[in-house]
Design a protein around this motif. Structure first.
Motif, PDB file in Angstrom:
ATOM      1  N   LEU A   1       0.769  -1.095   0.086  1.00 51.87           N
ATOM      2  CA  LEU A   1       0.431   0.013   0.328  1.00 51.87           C
ATOM      3  C   LEU A   1       1.118   1.337   0.003  1.00 51.87           C
ATOM      4  O   LEU A   1       1.773   1.528   0.691  1.00 51.87           O
ATOM      5  N   TYR A   2       0.339   2.366  -0.753  1.00 48.92           N
ATOM      6  CA  TYR A   2       1.093   2.984  -0.775  1.00 48.92           C
ATOM      7  C   TYR A   2       0.307   4.368  -0.797  1.00 48.92           C
ATOM      8  O   TYR A   2      -0.960   4.597  -1.272  1.00 48.92           O
ATOM      9  N   PRO A   3       0.789   5.623  -0.331  1.00 44.42           N
ATOM     10  CA  PRO A   3       0.067   6.645  -0.561  1.00 44.42           C
ATOM     11  C   PRO A   3      -0.733   7.643  -1.425  1.00 44.42           C
ATOM     12  O   PRO A   3       0.099   7.360  -2.401  1.00 44.42           O
ATOM     13  N   SER A   4      -1.528   7.523  -1.860  1.00 41.40           N
ATOM     14  CA  SER A   4      -2.120   8.442  -2.903  1.00 41.40           C
ATOM     15  C   SER A   4      -1.237   9.229  -3.535  1.00 41.40           C
ATOM     16  O   SER A   4      -1.254  10.750  -2.827  1.00 41.40           O
ATOM     17  N   GLU A   5      -1.757   9.893  -5.074  1.00 47.79           N
ATOM     18  CA  GLU A   5      -0.640  10.483  -5.365  1.00 47.79           C
ATOM     19  C   GLU A   5      -1.449  12.517  -5.561  1.00 47.79           C
ATOM     20  O   GLU A   5      -1.286  13.081  -5.863  1.00 47.79           O
ATOM     21  N   THR A   6      -2.974  11.758  -5.149  1.00 51.42           N
ATOM     22  CA  THR A   6      -3.592  13.043  -6.232  1.00 51.42           C
ATOM     23  C   THR A   6      -4.762  12.828  -4.627  1.00 51.42           C
ATOM     24  O   THR A   6      -5.142  12.030  -3.711  1.00 51.42           O
ATOM     25  N   PRO A   7      -4.722  14.231  -4.123  1.00 55.29           N
ATOM     26  CA  PRO A   7      -5.299  14.527  -2.775  1.00 55.29           C
ATOM     27  C   PRO A   7      -6.805  14.135  -3.067  1.00 55.29           C
ATOM     28  O   PRO A   7      -7.701  14.313  -3.753  1.00 55.29           O
ATOM     29  N   PRO A   8      -7.565  13.491  -1.364  1.00 52.58           N
ATOM     30  CA  PRO A   8      -8.616  13.263  -1.931  1.00 52.58           C
ATOM     31  C   PRO A   8      -9.638  13.967  -2.089  1.00 52.58           C
ATOM     32  O   PRO A   8      -9.584  15.707  -1.843  1.00 52.58           O
ATOM     33  N   LYS A   9     -11.280  14.666  -2.780  1.00 54.83           N
ATOM     34  CA  LYS A   9     -12.278  15.184  -2.554  1.00 54.83           C
ATOM     35  C   LYS A   9     -12.995  14.974  -1.757  1.00 54.83           C
ATOM     36  O   LYS A   9     -13.438  14.287  -1.826  1.00 54.83           O
ATOM     37  N   LYS A  10     -13.848  16.596  -1.625  1.00 52.54           N
ATOM     38  CA  LYS A  10     -15.047  16.506  -0.501  1.00 52.54           C
ATOM     39  C   LYS A  10     -16.181  16.777  -1.432  1.00 52.54           C
ATOM     40  O   LYS A  10     -16.052  17.269  -2.358  1.00 52.54           O
ATOM     41  N   ILE A  11     -16.875  15.304  -1.039  1.00 52.88           N
ATOM     42  CA  ILE A  11     -18.189  15.060  -1.895  1.00 52.88           C
ATOM     43  C   ILE A  11     -18.993  15.638  -1.085  1.00 52.88           C
ATOM     44  O   ILE A  11     -19.259  15.891   1.067  1.00 52.88           O
ATOM     45  N   LYS A  12     -19.603  16.521  -1.573  1.00 56.43           N
ATOM     46  CA  LYS A  12     -20.956  17.444  -0.520  1.00 56.43           C
ATOM     47  C   LYS A  12     -22.467  17.146  -1.143  1.00 56.43           C
ATOM     48  O   LYS A  12     -22.680  17.059  -2.522  1.00 56.43           O
ATOM     49  N   VAL A  13     -23.510  16.886  -0.257  1.00 52.94           N
ATOM     50  CA  VAL A  13     -24.885  16.376  -0.277  1.00 52.94           C
ATOM     51  C   VAL A  13     -25.540  16.817   0.145  1.00 52.94           C
ATOM     52  O   VAL A  13     -25.069  17.406   1.650  1.00 52.94           O
TER      53      VAL A  13
END
Length: 105
Positions: free
Chosen positions: A89-101
């Motif tokens: 397992l390696y860290p993601s290259e792209t940052p996570p995106k915030k999902i608004k509901v």
């Protein structure tokens, strides 16, 4: 005076006319001495127990500090990354995106 000391050394006070009173006092004094000795032994035993428990507390406190420092080291991000890298397992290259509901109220 000399006769009184000689009578005490010979033990005449134990067999004279008022001997029961003397025997009761001797028994009472012996009982008090026994209670005093037992109390002293009990106090010594408790002092030794307290000293042993204090030593155990010092050892446990030292062990706690060692384990706490190990846990803090294991919680570091770099340590976690190394540990999961061994599992592939390696860290993601792209940052996570915030999902608004949006709620439909």
């Amino acid at each position: 005076m000399k006769k009184g000391i000689l009578d005490i050394l010979k033990g005449k006070f134990l067999v004279s006319g008022d001997a029961p009173k003397n025997w009761l006092f001797i028994i009472f004094a012996s009982f008090l001495a026994t209670v005093m000795i037992a109390s002293s032994h009990s106090a010594d035993r408790k002092v030794h127990q307290v000293a042993a428990l204090n030593e155990e507390v010092k050892e446990l406190r030292s062990e706690f500090v060692d384990i706490r420092s190990d846990v803090q080291r294991l919680k570091l991000e770099s340590t976690v990354m190394q540990t999961v890298a061994e599992d592939g397992l390696y860290p993601s290259e792209t940052p996570p995106k915030k999902i608004k509901v949006k709620s439909e109220d």
